[in-house]
Design a protein around this motif. Structure first.
Motif, PDB file in Angstrom:
ATOM      1  N   PHE A  71       0.910  -1.261   0.140  1.00  0.00           N
ATOM      2  CA  PHE A  71      -0.011  -0.225  -0.198  1.00  0.00           C
ATOM      3  C   PHE A  71       0.896   1.303  -0.004  1.00  0.00           C
ATOM      4  CE2 PHE A  71      -2.054   3.486   2.452  1.00  0.00           C
ATOM      5  CZ  PHE A  71      -3.057   3.724   1.756  1.00  0.00           C
ATOM      6  N   ARG A  87       0.013  -3.140  -5.974  1.00  0.00           N
ATOM      7  CA  ARG A  87      -0.943  -4.217  -5.275  1.00  0.00           C
ATOM      8  C   ARG A  87      -1.252  -5.256  -5.867  1.00  0.00           C
ATOM      9  NH1 ARG A  87      -4.682  -2.630  -9.200  1.00  0.00           N
ATOM     10  NH2 ARG A  87      -6.877  -3.093  -8.664  1.00  0.00           N
ATOM     11  N   TYR A 150      -8.316  -0.067  -0.237  1.00  0.00           N
ATOM     12  CA  TYR A 150      -7.029  -1.095  -0.561  1.00  0.00           C
ATOM     13  C   TYR A 150      -7.503  -2.366   0.434  1.00  0.00           C
ATOM     14  CZ  TYR A 150      -2.471  -3.157  -0.482  1.00  0.00           C
ATOM     15  OH  TYR A 150      -1.338  -3.918  -0.476  1.00  0.00           O
TER      16      TYR A 150
END
Length: 397
Positions: A71, A87, A150
């Protein structure tokens, strides 16, 4: 692969690109953030109480750090078409985590609880550090949205892995249990059957009871019956029906089994020691061939009488020979009268009531039978032969 549409877009990430100094500061607290998240998950989710001990605990803590590191790479100060690339590895790891949770015996509910708690703890710790670094309110708001988006992606990837592994594990388990059932029915060596049971993680019961069920109902019945019930389809001798082998449905538990299958056109064989399940299946097959339904234990006399149909036919021909020269209609009346007379032990009024005729009619017919059979009707061996010959009633007439 994780089949999920991305929820993060490059323009969203561009709103929260952080300077290198802030990223370094946040990276410095990742180990403590991971430890805090794991400790809180252990505290709040019972399923994970023993999951993070020893080497496994260190592995999971490292995985949390890597996910958070991905992240931070996402929001580091760099631009270009590969802005979302960091990611990808984290999503794949999350997917594999979901699959591993199935193998560890934990549910998707427990997994989502862990993510929810982890997200809260991670945000609290990262936000505190971001404030220390002087992050302005507008960036902080975007930063918060990005953190939770996320983690939502990671949790969705894990749920997808959990779902896919559950489906795969379920299919594999069913195949192994069906293979076990086929070994039992096929007379495989005991060692082979035991090995098959071990591979299927199936604990051998005391008994198994065969249930022949309509194929359309078999899956539902398997869920309703005792845990460990084996289901077999596509047996060569069965057409449009399936076989269930129900564990430990003997003695008082048989009544519960019969209640479950009531009104389902099932045939329930007798309970047998589990390694002798074929005997229960054979009984149910014979009952099906005779057009019977329900509990085979209720049809034992007929099943015994028809065990050797050729021998029964010879017995009937020999025992009923005195009726052979009569007209068919007369022979049928006397045959049925003799059957009722034997079943009611010669009680004339009971025989008459059963046949819906006058007692004098029974007296007249019995006189005819005594003329034909003579003293043989008083001979125990003859009475036994006649009882067996006529016991199947109209089915064998």
């Amino acid at each position: 692969m994780v089949a999920r549409r991305p929820t993060l877009r490059p323009d969203e990430v561009a709103d929260v690109l952080l300077p290198p100094s802030t990223v370094r500061a946040l990276r410095s607290v990742l180990p403590s953030v991971a430890d805090a998240a794991v400790d809180q998950i252990i505290h709040e989710v019972p399923a994970y109480e023993d999951a993070f001990g020893g080497p496994m605990g260190e592995t999971i803590r490292s995985a949390v750090q890597l996910a958070l590191g991905g992240f931070l790479s996402l929001v580091s100060d760099r631009r270009g078409p590969d802005a979302l690339a960091p990611r990808a590895g984290a999503l794949d790891a999350a997917y594999q985590l979901g699959r591993g949770e199935v193998r560890s015996g934990r549910t998707s509910d427990a997994l989502l609880s862990a993510y929810r708690i982890g997200a809260r703890v991670c945000w609290e710790r990262l936000a505190a550090k971001a404030v220390e670094e002087g992050m302005d309110p507008a960036t902080m708001a975007s930063f918060a949205a990005l953190v939770f988006a996320y983690i939502d992606e990671l949790s969705a990837a894990s749920v997808a892995g959990h779902r896919d592994e559950s489906a795969t594990a379920g299919r594999m388990q069913q195949r192994m249990m069906e293979r076990l059932a086929r070994h039992l029915l096929g007379g495989a060596a005991e060692a082979t059957v035991l090995a098959s049971a071990e591979r299927a993680a199936w604990a051998p019961p005391t008994t198994l009871t065969a249930v022949i069920a309509p194929e359309s109902r078999a899956g539902t019945l398997q869920q309703m019956l005792r845990k460990g019930t084996l289901l077999v389809t596509d047996l060569p001798e069965l057409d449009g029906v399936a076989l269930l082998l129900v564990p430990d449905a003997h003695d008082s538990r048989r009544a519960a089994l019969l209640r479950v299958v009531r009104d389902t056109d099932c045939l329930v064989g007798p309970p047998r020691p589990w390694l002798e399940a074929r005997a229960s299946y054979d009984r149910a097959l014979r009952a099906r061939a005779l057009g019977l339904s329900g509990d085979t234990e209720e049809h034992l006399p007929l099943l015994v009488l028809t065990a050797d149909e050729s021998a029964l036919a010879d017995l009937r021909r020999r025992a009923l020979a005195p009726l052979a020269e009569l007209r068919p209609s007369s022979a049928e009346k006397l045959r049925e009268t003799l059957r009722c007379w034997l079943l009611h032990q010669g009680r004339r009024d009971d025989v008459a009531a059963a046949m819906f005729v006058h007692p004098q009619t029974i007296r007249y017919r019995m006189n005819q039978l005594r003329e034909l059979f003579g003293d043989a009707l008083d001979d125990p061996d003859t009475v036994l032969a006649l009882t067996l010959a006529l016991g199947a009633g109209e089915r064998q007439a």
